[in-house]
Design a protein around this motif. Sequence first.
Motif, mmCIF file in Angstrom:
data_model
loop_
_atom_site.group_PDB
_atom_site.id
_atom_site.type_symbol
_atom_site.label_atom_id
_atom_site.label_comp_id
_atom_site.label_asym_id
_atom_site.label_seq_id
_atom_site.Cartn_x
_atom_site.Cartn_y
_atom_site.Cartn_z
ATOM 1 N N TRP A 23 54.008 77.247 20.299
ATOM 2 C CA TRP A 23 54.096 78.683 20.058
ATOM 3 C C TRP A 23 55.151 79.327 20.958
ATOM 4 C CZ3 TRP A 23 48.122 79.863 20.441
ATOM 5 C CH2 TRP A 23 47.474 79.250 19.358
ATOM 6 N N MET A 24 55.180 78.892 22.200
ATOM 7 C CA MET A 24 56.040 79.506 23.201
ATOM 8 C C MET A 24 57.506 79.515 22.753
ATOM 9 S SD MET A 24 56.051 78.579 27.258
ATOM 10 C CE MET A 24 54.269 78.768 27.377
ATOM 11 N N GLY A 25 57.947 78.401 22.213
ATOM 12 C CA GLY A 25 59.347 78.312 21.809
ATOM 13 C C GLY A 25 59.570 78.401 20.314
ATOM 14 N N SER A 26 58.586 78.948 19.595
ATOM 15 C CA SER A 26 58.646 78.935 18.127
ATOM 16 C C SER A 26 59.797 79.750 17.550
ATOM 17 C CB SER A 26 57.325 79.443 17.544
ATOM 18 O OG SER A 26 57.081 80.793 17.951
ATOM 19 N N LYS A 27 60.281 80.754 18.271
ATOM 20 C CA LYS A 27 61.319 81.638 17.729
ATOM 21 C C LYS A 27 62.686 81.428 18.380
ATOM 22 C CE LYS A 27 58.361 83.560 14.995
ATOM 23 N NZ LYS A 27 58.461 83.417 13.528
ATOM 24 N N LEU A 44 47.857 76.290 40.888
ATOM 25 C CA LEU A 44 48.036 76.054 39.450
ATOM 26 C C LEU A 44 48.521 77.317 38.772
ATOM 27 C CD1 LEU A 44 47.642 74.412 36.808
ATOM 28 C CD2 LEU A 44 45.248 75.166 36.816
ATOM 29 N N TYR A 45 49.675 77.230 38.126
ATOM 30 C CA TYR A 45 50.211 78.328 37.333
ATOM 31 C C TYR A 45 50.052 77.970 35.856
ATOM 32 C CZ TYR A 45 52.565 80.019 41.585
ATOM 33 O OH TYR A 45 52.838 80.483 42.844
ATOM 34 N N THR A 46 49.383 78.833 35.110
ATOM 35 C CA THR A 46 49.149 78.570 33.688
ATOM 36 C C THR A 46 49.830 79.627 32.835
ATOM 37 O OG1 THR A 46 47.008 77.525 34.124
ATOM 38 C CG2 THR A 46 47.401 78.298 31.890
ATOM 39 N N PHE A 47 50.609 79.188 31.861
ATOM 40 C CA PHE A 47 51.286 80.077 30.924
ATOM 41 C C PHE A 47 50.982 79.610 29.510
ATOM 42 C CE2 PHE A 47 53.707 79.697 34.823
ATOM 43 C CZ PHE A 47 53.864 81.029 35.208
ATOM 44 N N SER A 48 50.778 80.547 28.614
ATOM 45 C CA SER A 48 50.438 80.185 27.244
ATOM 46 C C SER A 48 51.236 81.023 26.254
ATOM 47 C CB SER A 48 48.942 80.392 26.990
ATOM 48 O OG SER A 48 48.605 80.031 25.660
ATOM 49 N N GLY A 49 51.720 80.362 25.211
ATOM 50 C CA GLY A 49 52.374 81.086 24.143
ATOM 51 C C GLY A 49 51.342 81.813 23.303
ATOM 52 N N VAL A 50 51.790 82.785 22.539
ATOM 53 C CA VAL A 50 50.891 83.524 21.650
ATOM 54 C C VAL A 50 51.074 83.003 20.230
ATOM 55 C CG1 VAL A 50 50.761 85.593 23.061
ATOM 56 C CG2 VAL A 50 52.611 85.380 21.420
ATOM 57 N N ALA A 51 49.969 82.957 19.487
ATOM 58 C CA ALA A 51 50.022 82.448 18.119
ATOM 59 C C ALA A 51 51.012 83.260 17.296
ATOM 60 C CB ALA A 51 48.630 82.508 17.494
ATOM 61 N N LEU A 101 54.884 69.466 36.179
ATOM 62 C CA LEU A 101 55.034 70.366 35.038
ATOM 63 C C LEU A 101 54.371 69.720 33.828
ATOM 64 C CD1 LEU A 101 56.174 72.846 33.561
ATOM 65 C CD2 LEU A 101 58.337 71.591 33.299
ATOM 66 N N ILE A 102 53.411 70.427 33.225
ATOM 67 C CA ILE A 102 52.645 69.890 32.102
ATOM 68 C C ILE A 102 52.943 70.694 30.841
ATOM 69 C CG2 ILE A 102 50.341 69.373 31.220
ATOM 70 C CD1 ILE A 102 49.381 69.246 34.143
ATOM 71 N N LEU A 103 53.396 70.004 29.811
ATOM 72 C CA LEU A 103 53.654 70.619 28.508
ATOM 73 C C LEU A 103 52.510 70.227 27.583
ATOM 74 C CD1 LEU A 103 57.464 69.746 28.165
ATOM 75 C CD2 LEU A 103 56.385 71.641 29.415
ATOM 76 N N CYS A 104 51.830 71.212 27.016
ATOM 77 C CA CYS A 104 50.592 70.947 26.287
ATOM 78 C C CYS A 104 50.620 71.656 24.942
ATOM 79 C CB CYS A 104 49.425 71.458 27.146
ATOM 80 S SG CYS A 104 47.795 71.172 26.472
ATOM 81 N N GLY A 105 50.106 70.999 23.896
ATOM 82 C CA GLY A 105 50.102 71.639 22.583
ATOM 83 C C GLY A 105 49.194 70.964 21.589
ATOM 84 N N SER A 106 48.870 71.707 20.525
ATOM 85 C CA SER A 106 47.965 71.224 19.486
ATOM 86 C C SER A 106 48.694 70.645 18.283
ATOM 87 C CB SER A 106 47.055 72.370 19.012
ATOM 88 O OG SER A 106 46.334 72.916 20.086
ATOM 89 N N VAL A 107 49.963 70.987 18.122
ATOM 90 C CA VAL A 107 50.716 70.474 16.968
ATOM 91 C C VAL A 107 51.343 69.145 17.379
ATOM 92 C CG1 VAL A 107 52.400 71.039 15.181
ATOM 93 C CG2 VAL A 107 51.195 72.873 16.373
ATOM 94 N N SER A 108 50.560 68.088 17.256
ATOM 95 C CA SER A 108 50.957 66.783 17.782
ATOM 96 C C SER A 108 52.247 66.260 17.171
ATOM 97 C CB SER A 108 49.824 65.774 17.567
ATOM 98 O OG SER A 108 48.661 66.170 18.264
ATOM 99 N N ALA A 109 52.431 66.469 15.874
ATOM 100 C CA ALA A 109 53.638 65.965 15.218
ATOM 101 C C ALA A 109 54.881 66.669 15.761
ATOM 102 C CB ALA A 109 53.532 66.158 13.708
ATOM 103 N N TRP A 110 54.765 67.971 16.036
ATOM 104 C CA TRP A 110 55.887 68.736 16.602
ATOM 105 C C TRP A 110 56.237 68.205 17.983
ATOM 106 C CZ3 TRP A 110 57.169 71.619 20.821
ATOM 107 C CH2 TRP A 110 58.262 72.491 20.704
#
Length: 367
Positions: free
Chosen positions: A117-121, A53-60, A145-154
């Motif tokens: 967050w990861m692709g926010s910019k 399992l490889y885990t990567f996270s964007g920064v706020a 490949l799992i794409l995960c996020g809290s901003v459901s509408a986005w």
Amino acid sequence: MVKLKSQFIGRKRELNKLNLLLKKNTASLVVIKGRRRIGKSRLIQEFGKNHKLYTFSGVAPTKKTRKQDQLDEFGWQLGQALGQPAFKDKDWNDLLFRLANHTKQGRVIILFDEITWMGSKDRNFLGKLKNVWDLEFKKNPELILILCGSVSAWIEKNILSNTGFLGRISLKLNIEELSLQECNHFWGTQNGISAYEKFKILSVVGGVPKYLEEIQTFLPAEENIKNLCFDNSGLLFNEFDQIFTDIFSRRSEIYKRIVQGIAENHFQYEDVCKGLKIEKSGFLSDCLDELVKSGFISRDYTWNLKNAKRSKLSQYRISDNYLRFYLKYLLPNKERIEKGAFDSFSLSALPAWEIIMGLQFENLVLN
């Protein structure tokens, strides 16, 4: 859905769906959404515990966050995962192809956490990710490949409804609060804790795993709630500001105003507009829709008894237990709490405590 003495609680339905992907002969692209603290990442950890399992996270993101900051963070995480120095690439294509090159064979699960967050910019981030999926990732039939996020509408707008990802997504999961029965497992097999004590705690924290993890089961309910909510160092004292800033970033203030208005009995769309002193607009409708998809409010339609169909009339209400408790009891008393005025208190002394507890209990999932 979290650990209790190494035990994983709940999420059987979600795990069953994920485990079915292991039987496929083709690569899988998975999208998971749900409010902050609901346990999305922990679910994937449980799913991938017996696999690579490889885990990567964007920064706020903040006002000063740059595209390169997200690239550097991903490059550092990728270096850590591969046992190499941090990568200093200037483009997402380079980093994503590096990852794809190291996951060509065998069972591999990759998690992109807080994808928003990861692709926010970088407005081309998702397009580049889609291309690398098509050109490289999907060549490994055992890759997930799992794409995960809290901003459901986005996620709905940019991934699930994006024609670029049409036909590519194998599984979509919306992670919701734990059921009442699952919440009960957080107390383990301890005897002597009454259902009413549990009821009081759940009426404040609901079925949110992160909040349930913080419960000290050897303490009375009121002591737990005091420590979590009525202490300026408690997790739930500043949680409202934290989750709204994390999810809605620079627009967090307008979302806060909307939920505060609903909490003040501005239930209908027109009432929300009047409470905020703004004109009806698509922007406000989008904000309300995003709050619904994020799990903080619900939109309930009335029922036409004559034709037995749903009416066009609807009302908004706070559907998140913690949010309702915060707006009702913590926000109005924030200054007093900071001064230590609630060092000793009883929940029964709070105005309408029994009523609000009953209302919030209705929100718990009774599976």
